[in-house]
Design a protein around this motif. Sequence first.
Motif, PDB file in Angstrom:
ATOM      1  N   ALA A 168       0.846  -1.200   0.000  1.00 47.03           N
ATOM      2  CA  ALA A 168       0.000   0.000   0.000  1.00 47.03           C
ATOM      3  C   ALA A 168       0.880   1.249   0.000  1.00 47.03           C
ATOM      4  N   TYR A 169       1.947   1.223   0.796  1.00 45.03           N
ATOM      5  CA  TYR A 169       2.869   2.361   0.818  1.00 45.03           C
ATOM      6  C   TYR A 169       3.603   2.490  -0.513  1.00 45.03           C
ATOM      7  N   TYR A 170       3.921   1.351  -1.132  1.00 44.82           N
ATOM      8  CA  TYR A 170       4.545   1.392  -2.451  1.00 44.82           C
ATOM      9  C   TYR A 170       3.601   2.023  -3.470  1.00 44.82           C
ATOM     10  N   GLY A 171       2.324   1.657  -3.401  1.00 45.42           N
ATOM     11  CA  GLY A 171       1.330   2.260  -4.292  1.00 45.42           C
ATOM     12  C   GLY A 171       1.205   3.752  -4.073  1.00 45.42           C
ATOM     13  N   LEU A 172       1.190   4.165  -2.805  1.00 53.35           N
ATOM     14  CA  LEU A 172       1.142   5.599  -2.509  1.00 53.35           C
ATOM     15  C   LEU A 172       2.387   6.310  -3.013  1.00 53.35           C
TER      16      LEU A 172
END
Length: 221
Positions: free
Chosen positions: A70-74
């Motif tokens: 999720a942090y990678y996507g953000l």
Amino acid sequence: MDLIQEGLTHMKENEIDQAVEKFNQHIEEHPEDPIGYINFGNLLVHIKEYERAKRFFDKALSLGEQLPTAYYGLGNLYFEQGEYAEATQQFQEAVKQGLDEADVYLMLGMSLMNQEQPRLALPYLQRASEMNKEDIDIQFQYGLSLAYANLIDEAYDQFQYVIRLDDHHSDAHYNIGVTYLYKEEPEKALEHFNQALEIQPDHVLAGNGKQKVEELLDNPS
């Protein structure tokens, strides 16, 4: 094949509507599973619907604390919008949470490069290059970070490696030419500027470099 994998397959084929359908179905059937929201967010980043994408990533994070993807996507979301400092924070959190893949190190390095911090970018791009030795883009970006960090000999070696992977990489030829200028070998620089232009006739930087070197050789001081 489960719904997420079906959606990813459609996304890879750029079949957006079908991917949306599969991710939506997964979310409807598993509303407490953050993976569905993460993949939908990635899809929305892909089609540049950034505000909606952030809502999906936020929803995923509301369902679990340890969600490095999720942090990678953000991070990708902020990177695509040119918000490189925020992207850096998100990619760093993804790494902190255990995401150990070449892509996250590449994006973290490129985020720092875009903030004109090549020496901070270097270890991340080096790590990415070690993890995926055949990825031409990763290897080239690592070369750029070496060059911008003024590590000319190391950059030269890295761009030569890129050429071994793809001898038609015009930007690598151009940058090899630049390293030869630093080495005060204009004839060799000209060779690589010409090679870059042979591969890509509209390569503006190589064209400018060629012109300057030819002027230098025609009018030696």
